[in-house]
Write an enzyme that holds these catalytic residues in place. Structure first.
Site: not given
Ligand code: GDP
Ligand code: IMO
Ligand code: MG
Length: 445
Positions: A16, A40-41, A223
């Protein structure tokens, strides 16, 4: 001008942050409306990596306004640490760039400790929370015992009430044999609140003004759909509404001001924490982990991995009202042969197109797969839809065909520039009235 909600279609970590960052180039305001620093984005641009927890991803773009809405669980100490980290990376966070709702609830140090306590007492039924105090913060909100940002402006009164809450929480923690919260922590809370004070405002009034002026709003979901407290795999969920409706309640922008919903989905599925995961596949997980990918951005935990699950996505499309999908991590399937997608489940001799409601049924549901041709090519250098190998385009077409929703954006790597926008109509930020209709989608068998 248009107002678009971006939601996660799976269990979070769909990418996202990356998608919001990419779309922010055409937006004016980026809003977080729920969740807290459990999120964690990750955003990577020009090789530099940023991980955002409470700050909207739009903060990386100069000249954009970011809003933390009333629905967010705001940890002041966590937010200040995040701002300082970003400032060390050369991104300033000034009051005009970041507006914090005066109605947002506070996550305080005792919430984290109680989160740990609740997890410990669940034993092998634990949720695997991020231990950021999210559940206890929303519990206090529902119990009507929480603190909101505006309550902190009268420091003396706030301090008295805060000390009381710390003492109450410490009774609970001590009785359970846990380490109590150091009462001296109030100094750190006050210092963080002092840093945030210039940002606190009535964000609802701001957002309505921005809409009246015709500015473009992006709502950055945290999430994902299956972590939603109502629509997810309860109780293995987070404590907020992560689905599209949460963007409205968590910001004060009403549903009739929303033009479009984009859901972000990985080309496969991942989940952190415990709970059912029908298409989980250990080999896929091992493959991704060996490549150094699929580790949590907040906790560093290994993410569980599995095949793309269209039963889940069908549900996500319905309840979020998805107009368009963004499919990320397509490059993750580069070396996977054959590629499988789950089209439906079987449970007690019945075909299920949508997920069942109980955990026990979801655990017993047998995913039924179809196999699609692999591409066995590195696609990370592709920069347009046409650059993608035929089999990769077919994979996307098959998803569109089964869900009857267009895929407007495809991501082939973590960097901002590894993003393929298929057709501006399909994300519609410039003109929300132009849409791709389901009947325009090709039917791919
Ligand atoms: P979010 O929480 O939805 O913002 O996603 P996260 O950042 O937690 O996890 C997504 C992971 O995938 C991160 O390490 C991004 O850098 C990585 N990512 C996102 N899009 C792509 C993609 O198209 N290819 C690859 N290889 N990594 C990606
Ligand atoms: P983003 O925005 C993935 C999961 C936790 C656990 C459950 C409840 O980066 O996509 P909490 O701490 O919210 O009470 O935990 O939700 N969880 C996530 N999993 N991405 C997240 O956020 C999450 N935020 C919470 O691992 O299973
Ligand atoms: Mg994340």
């Amino acid at each position: 001008m248009s107002n678009t909600i971006i939601v996660g279609a799976q269990w979070g970590d769909e990418g996202k942050g990356k998608v919001v960052d990419f779309l922010t180039s055409s937006a004016d305001v980026v809003v977080r409306a729920q969740g807290g620093n459990n999120a964690g984005h990750t955003v990577i641009c020009e090789g530099k990596k940023y991980i955002l927890h409470l700050l909207p991803s739009g903060i990386l773009w100069p000249g954009k306004t970011c809003v933390i809405g009333n629905g967010v669980a705001l940890d002041p100490i966590g937010l200040v640490t995040e701002i300082e980290t970003l400032e060390r990376q050369g991104i300033a966070v000034r009051p005009e760039q970041l507006l914090i709702s005066d109605r947002a609830h506070l996550t305080l140090p005792y919430h984290r400790e109680i989160d740990g306590l609740r997890e410990q007492s669940r034993g092998d039924q634990k949720i695997g929370t991020t231990r950021r105090g999210i559940g206890p913060t929303y519990a206090d909100k529902a119990n009507r015992t929480g603190f909101r940002m505006a309550d902190t402006l009268d420091t003396e009164r706030f301090l008295l009430a805060l000390r009381e809450r710390i003492a109450e929480s410490n009774d609970l923690l001590t009785a359970a044999g846990m380490v109590p919260v150091d009462p001296g922590i109030v100094e750190s809370v006050l210092a963080a609140l002092a840093r945030l004070r210039p940002h606190i405002t009535n964000t609802m009034a701001f957002l309505h003004g921005a809409i009246t002026e015709g500015r473009t709003l992006l709502f950055e979901g945290a999430q994902g759909t299956f972590l939603d407290i109502d629509h997810g795999t309860y109780p293995f969920v987070t404590s907020s509404n992560t689905t599209a409706g949460g963007a409205c309640t968590g910001s004060g922008v009403p549903p009739n001001r929303i033009d479009r919903v984009i859901a972000v989905a990985k080309a496969y599925t991942t989940r952190v924490g415990t709970g059912p995961f029908p298409t989980e596949n250990q080999d896929l997980g091992d493959h991704f982990h060996a490549m150094g990918r699929e580790f949590g951005a907040t906790t560093g935990r290994e993410r569980r991995c599995g095949w793309l699950d269209l039963v889940l996505l069908r549900h996500a499309v319905m309840i979020n009202g998805v107009d368009s999908l963004a499919v990320t991590n397509l490059d993750g399937l580069d070396q996977i042969d054959p590629i499988r997608i789950c089209t439906h489940y079987e449970l007690d001799g019945q075909r299920l197109e949508l997920p069942p409601s109980t955990i026990a049924e979801l655990e017993r549901a047998v995913p039924v797969y179809e196999t699609l041709p692999a591409w066995n090519t590195d696609i990370s250098a592709c920069r347009s839809w046409e650059d993608l190998p035929e089999a990769a385009r077919r994979y996307i077409h098959r998803i569109e065909s089964l869900l009857r929703v267009p895929v407007g954006l495809v991501s082939v790597g973590p960097d901002r520039n590894q993003t393929l926008l298929r057709d501006p109509r399909w994300t519609g930020l410039e003109n929300p009235s132009i849409r791709v209709r389901p009947e325009e989608l090709p039917a791919i068998a």
